[in-house]
Design a protein around this motif. Structure first.
Motif, PDB file in Angstrom:
ATOM      1  N   ARG A 157      -3.281  -9.991  -1.669  1.00 33.10           N
ATOM      2  CA  ARG A 157      -3.577 -10.158  -3.090  1.00 33.10           C
ATOM      3  C   ARG A 157      -2.291 -10.171  -3.909  1.00 33.10           C
ATOM      4  O   ARG A 157      -2.171 -10.906  -4.890  1.00 33.10           O
ATOM      5  N   ALA A 158      -1.329  -9.345  -3.505  1.00 33.90           N
ATOM      6  CA  ALA A 158      -0.069  -9.263  -4.244  1.00 33.90           C
ATOM      7  C   ALA A 158       0.715 -10.575  -4.180  1.00 33.90           C
ATOM      8  O   ALA A 158       1.497 -10.881  -5.086  1.00 33.90           O
ATOM      9  N   ARG A 159       0.507 -11.340  -3.123  1.00 34.22           N
ATOM     10  CA  ARG A 159       1.192 -12.627  -2.992  1.00 34.22           C
ATOM     11  C   ARG A 159       0.649 -13.649  -3.984  1.00 34.22           C
ATOM     12  O   ARG A 159       1.330 -14.616  -4.328  1.00 34.22           O
ATOM     13  N   ARG A 160      -0.590 -13.420  -4.433  1.00 35.72           N
ATOM     14  CA  ARG A 160      -1.198 -14.306  -5.426  1.00 35.72           C
ATOM     15  C   ARG A 160      -1.786 -13.431  -6.537  1.00 35.72           C
ATOM     16  O   ARG A 160      -3.014 -13.288  -6.639  1.00 35.72           O
ATOM     17  N   PRO A 161      -0.935 -12.802  -7.339  1.00 34.74           N
ATOM     18  CA  PRO A 161      -1.414 -11.843  -8.339  1.00 34.74           C
ATOM     19  C   PRO A 161      -2.364 -12.482  -9.338  1.00 34.74           C
ATOM     20  O   PRO A 161      -2.173 -13.623  -9.756  1.00 34.74           O
ATOM     21  N   PHE A 169      -9.521   0.805   9.326  1.00 34.09           N
ATOM     22  CA  PHE A 169     -10.051   0.306   8.061  1.00 34.09           C
ATOM     23  C   PHE A 169      -8.994   0.365   6.962  1.00 34.09           C
ATOM     24  O   PHE A 169      -8.850  -0.564   6.169  1.00 34.09           O
ATOM     25  N   LEU A 170      -8.227   1.447   6.914  1.00 34.78           N
ATOM     26  CA  LEU A 170      -7.170   1.568   5.920  1.00 34.78           C
ATOM     27  C   LEU A 170      -6.083   0.512   6.135  1.00 34.78           C
ATOM     28  O   LEU A 170      -5.540  -0.043   5.176  1.00 34.78           O
ATOM     29  N   ALA A 171      -5.777   0.218   7.394  1.00 35.39           N
ATOM     30  CA  ALA A 171      -4.792  -0.823   7.695  1.00 35.39           C
ATOM     31  C   ALA A 171      -5.298  -2.185   7.210  1.00 35.39           C
ATOM     32  O   ALA A 171      -4.528  -2.987   6.658  1.00 35.39           O
ATOM     33  N   TYR A 172      -6.581  -2.436   7.404  1.00 30.91           N
ATOM     34  CA  TYR A 172      -7.174  -3.689   6.916  1.00 30.91           C
ATOM     35  C   TYR A 172      -7.058  -3.790   5.398  1.00 30.91           C
ATOM     36  O   TYR A 172      -6.699  -4.840   4.844  1.00 30.91           O
ATOM     37  N   ALA A 211      -4.840  -2.330   3.533  1.00 26.41           N
ATOM     38  CA  ALA A 211      -3.433  -2.499   3.195  1.00 26.41           C
ATOM     39  C   ALA A 211      -3.026  -3.972   3.299  1.00 26.41           C
ATOM     40  O   ALA A 211      -2.353  -4.510   2.410  1.00 26.41           O
ATOM     41  N   VAL A 212      -3.442  -4.619   4.371  1.00 25.84           N
ATOM     42  CA  VAL A 212      -3.130  -6.041   4.554  1.00 25.84           C
ATOM     43  C   VAL A 212      -3.781  -6.872   3.442  1.00 25.84           C
ATOM     44  O   VAL A 212      -3.158  -7.787   2.880  1.00 25.84           O
ATOM     45  N   ALA A 213      -5.028  -6.548   3.107  1.00 28.97           N
ATOM     46  CA  ALA A 213      -5.724  -7.281   2.047  1.00 28.97           C
ATOM     47  C   ALA A 213      -5.000  -7.116   0.711  1.00 28.97           C
ATOM     48  O   ALA A 213      -4.896  -8.074  -0.074  1.00 28.97           O
ATOM     49  N   VAL A 237      -1.050   0.079  -3.846  1.00 29.08           N
ATOM     50  CA  VAL A 237      -2.264   0.354  -3.069  1.00 29.08           C
ATOM     51  C   VAL A 237      -2.004   0.108  -1.591  1.00 29.08           C
ATOM     52  O   VAL A 237      -2.409   0.900  -0.733  1.00 29.08           O
ATOM     53  N   ALA A 238      -1.326  -0.993  -1.276  1.00 23.69           N
ATOM     54  CA  ALA A 238      -1.020  -1.311   0.120  1.00 23.69           C
ATOM     55  C   ALA A 238      -0.170  -0.208   0.748  1.00 23.69           C
ATOM     56  O   ALA A 238      -0.405   0.197   1.898  1.00 23.69           O
TER      57      ALA A 238
END
Length: 211
Positions: A99-103, A88-91, A93-95, A197-198
C-alpha cells in the motif's frame, strides 16, 4: 444468605482492573494499528470497536472463570497460535508495504478512484484474526488478568473494570482518529502510516517466532 459486596470492596477492584487492562492495551501493536487505520479511513469503525471490546470481554471473562490455568498448561496450543499469528502478521506487513508503494489519500465520501474501500466482511475477519490469533492476547488477557482478578477482593469487579478500560480505549482510538483526517488528506501521510504499520507488524511477527 450472603450480602452483596460493599462499595468499599468493589470500587478498588474496579479501579485496579481498569488500570491493569489499560496498561496492557495502550501500546503500539497490531490490533491498535488496525483500529487506528480504520478510524482514520472512517471505515466500519463501529464494527471494529465493538469487536475489539467484545473480544476482550470474552477473554477477560474466560480468564476469571478459570480458563487461565488451562491455557497456560497447553504449550502446544500456544505454539500453534504463535506460528499462525506470526504468519498472519507477516502477511499484513507485506500488504502495508504494498500500500505504501501506491499511497492513497483520505476520501470521506469514498468517491476517489484511487481509494478502495474494504468490505465489512474483510474488516471483520481481519479484526477477529488480530484479536484471537495473537497468543500474547491469551497470556495477557486470560492468564495475567485472570490471575490478577483473583488476587482482588472482588474478582468480577476487577473484570468489569478491565472491560470498561477496553471499551474506553478502543472507542477513543477508533472514533478519535477522525481528528487526524486533515493530515491524511495527503498521500505522503498515508505512506508514512503504512510503513509504520508494516514495521510494527513485522516486528511483532519476529517477536512471536523467536519468543
Amino acid at each position: 444468605m450472603t450480602s452483596a459486596p460493599s462499595v468499599l470492596v468493589v470500587l478498588p477492584s474496579l479501579v485496579a482492573g481498569f488500570l491493569a487492562c489499560l496498561g496492557l492495551i495502550v501500546a503500539i501493536g497490531a490490533q491498535n494499528a488496525f483500529v487506528l487505520r480504520q478510524g482514520i479511513r472512517r471505515e466500519h469503525v463501529a464494527a471494529v470497536v465493538v469487536l475489539c471490546t467484545a473480544g476482550d470481554l470474552v477473554l477477560v471473562t474466560a480468564g476469571i472463570a478459570g480458563l487461565g490455568p488451562l491455557v497456560a498448561s497447553r504449550p502446544a496450543a500456544l505454539t500453534a497460535a504463535r506460528w499462525f499469528g506470526a504468519a498472519f502478521l507477516a502477511y499484513l506487513a507485506v500488504a502495508a508495504v504494498r500500500r505504501a508503494r501506491r499511497p492513497e489519500r483520505l476520501d470521506p465520501a469514498g468517491t476517489a478512484s484511487g481509494t478502495e474501500r474494504a468490505s465489512r466482511r474483510a474488516v471483520v475477519l481481519t479484526c477477529l484474526a488480530l484479536t484471537f490469533l495473537n497468543p500474547h492476547v491469551y497470556l495477557d488477557t486470560v492468564v495475567l488478568l485472570g490471575s490478577l482478578a483473583h488476587q482482588q477482593a472482588a474478582a468480577w469487579a476487577f473484570g468489569a473494570g478491565a472491560v470498561l478500560a477496553s471499551t474506553a480505549w478502543f472507542t477513543a482510538l477508533g472514533f478519535g482518529a477522525t481528528r487526524l483526517a486533515p493530515l491524511f488528506a495527503r498521500p505522503r501521510a498515508w505512506q508514512v502510516l503504512d510503513l509504520a504499520v508494516a514495521a510494527v507488524m513485522a516486528a511483532l511477527a519476529v517477536t512471536l517466532v523467536v519468543a
